[in-house]
Scaffold this active site. Structure first.
Site, PDB file in Angstrom:
ATOM      1  N   ASN A  33     -93.861  84.394  75.922  1.00 52.56           N
ATOM      2  CA  ASN A  33     -93.682  82.907  76.689  1.00 52.56           C
ATOM      3  C   ASN A  33     -92.151  82.324  75.455  1.00 52.56           C
ATOM      4  OD1 ASN A  33     -93.718  79.951  77.546  1.00 52.56           O
ATOM      5  ND2 ASN A  33     -95.497  79.925  76.744  1.00 52.56           N
ATOM      6  N   GLU A  56     -82.558  89.266  75.445  1.00 53.20           N
ATOM      7  CA  GLU A  56     -82.308  88.647  76.467  1.00 53.20           C
ATOM      8  C   GLU A  56     -80.720  88.041  76.822  1.00 53.20           C
ATOM      9  OE1 GLU A  56     -85.349  86.177  79.079  1.00 53.20           O
ATOM     10  OE2 GLU A  56     -85.083  85.233  76.971  1.00 53.20           O
ATOM     11  N   TYR A  74     -82.551  73.637  83.733  1.00 52.23           N
ATOM     12  CA  TYR A  74     -83.656  73.202  83.499  1.00 52.23           C
ATOM     13  C   TYR A  74     -83.666  72.338  83.465  1.00 52.23           C
ATOM     14  CZ  TYR A  74     -85.517  76.679  80.092  1.00 52.23           C
ATOM     15  OH  TYR A  74     -85.920  78.101  79.474  1.00 52.23           O
ATOM     16  N   ARG A 109     -87.262  91.247  77.072  1.00 52.82           N
ATOM     17  CA  ARG A 109     -88.313  91.055  78.492  1.00 52.82           C
ATOM     18  C   ARG A 109     -87.845  92.035  79.184  1.00 52.82           C
ATOM     19  NH1 ARG A 109     -87.781  84.395  77.718  1.00 52.82           N
ATOM     20  NH2 ARG A 109     -89.605  83.850  77.780  1.00 52.82           N
TER      21      ARG A 109
END
Length: 254
Positions: A33, A56, A74, A109
C-alpha cells in the site's frame, strides 16, 4: 529524448561501466500500500554493489510535459484515472525492460500491481467498463510480449491505519486528498491478490513481511530478506516461506 529515457540514462551512468549487462538478473518486485515501507526497503538495498534499485517513477508522473498527472489523478479521478493508469503501465514497463548491469534488480511495485489500482477504480466506478477493457488488453500484451520476468514478490503487508499515519507524516502534496477509506480499499485488494491469492494470477513466489513494525524491526526483516534473495534459493520455486513461517503457494503466470 523523452523523460523515461533520460531517467534510465541517468541510472545507467550511476552504475559501474565495467560490469556486464545481465539479460536475466534475479528480479524482485516490492509491493504494498501507500506508505507501507517500500522506499525504506529500497534504501536498504542501495548499499549493495550487486543490486540495481529501481524506484517507482513518481517524478515522471509529476511532470508529464509540465503537467502533474499524479495530482490530477488524485484531485479528479473520474476524469484522469484512465490517462494516469495508461502512463503508469508505460513507465513501469520501461523499468521492467531496463537491462541491468547487476545480477540483482529490485523494483518498487510493478506492472502487475498496477492492476490492483485499476481494480479499485473499477469497483468505485472511477473507470468505465470500456476503459478497464482497454487497460486489461494493454496489460495482457505487455505480459505476453515484453521481457518482464519476475523471480520474487515481497509484499509489505501493513494495516491501513498505520500507512495513513505515515502518509500524513511525510505530507506529500498529491496525497492530501487520499482518505483512510481509500487506503483500506487498496489494502484489501493487495490482500486478495498476494495474501489470499484469490484475485489475479501470481507471477512469482510471494514473501510476506510484516510492515507494521518499527523502523528497527523492519530493517531486521529486510536483512533476512536480503539473505534469502542473495542466496538465490527463491528462484523458480513453487512456494516460499516468509520470515514468520507462513507459506504461500504461487501459481504460474498465464
Amino acid at each position: 529524448m523523452n523523460c523515461i529515457a533520460k531517467t534510465l540514462l541517468v541510472l545507467s551512468k550511476m552504475t559501474p561501466t565495467a560490469c556486464k549487462i545481465y539479460k536475466r538478473p534475479f528480479t524482485v518486485c516490492i509491493e504494498g500500500n501507500i506508505g507501507s515501507g517500500k522506499t525504506t526497503f529500497l534504501s536498504h538495498f542501495k548499499q549493495f554493489n550487486n543490486t540495481t534499485v529501481l524506484q517507482e517513477p513518481v517524478e515522471l508522473w509529476r511532470n508529464v510535459a509540465g503537467t502533474n498527472l499524479l495530482e490530477l489523478m488524485y484531485t479528479d479521478p473520474t476524469r484522469y484515472s484512465f490517462l494516469f493508469q495508461s502512463y503508469v503501465q508505460l513507465t513501469m514497463l520501461q523499468l521492467h525492460t531496463y537491462k541491468s548491469p547487476m545480477p540483482y534488480k529490485i523494483m518498487e511495485r510493478s506492472v502487475f500491481s498496477a492492476r490492483c489500482f485499476i481494480e479499485n477504480m473499477r469497483r468505485t466506478k472511477q473507470l468505465q467498463d470500456i476503459e478497464v477493457i482497454v487497460l486489461q488488453d494493454w496489460y495482457d500484451w505487455c505480459v505476453q510480449n515484453a521481457n518482464i520476468e519476475t523471480d520474487l514478490i515481497v509484499y509489505l503487508r501493513t494495516s491501513p491505519e498505520i500507512v495513513y499515519h505515515r502518509m500524513k507524516t511525510r505530507a506529500r502534496k498529491e496525497e492530501n486528498a487520499v482518505s483512510l477509506e481509500y487506503l483500506k480499499q487498496i489494502h484489501n485488494i493487495h490482500d486478495e491478490w498476494l495474501y489470499h491469492q484469490t484475485l489475479f494470477t501470481i507471477p512469482a513466489p510471494v514473501l510476506v513481511l510484516d510492515g507494521n513494525k518499527s523502523l528497527e524491526g523492519m530493517i531486521a526483516e529486510f536483512q533476512n530478506c536480503k539473505d534469502l534473495i542473495f542466496s538465490n534459493k527463491m528462484e523458480r520455486q513453487n512456494e516460499v516461506k516468509n520470515v514468520t513461517g507462513h507459506t504461500l503457494t504461487t501459481q504460474p503466470l498465464s
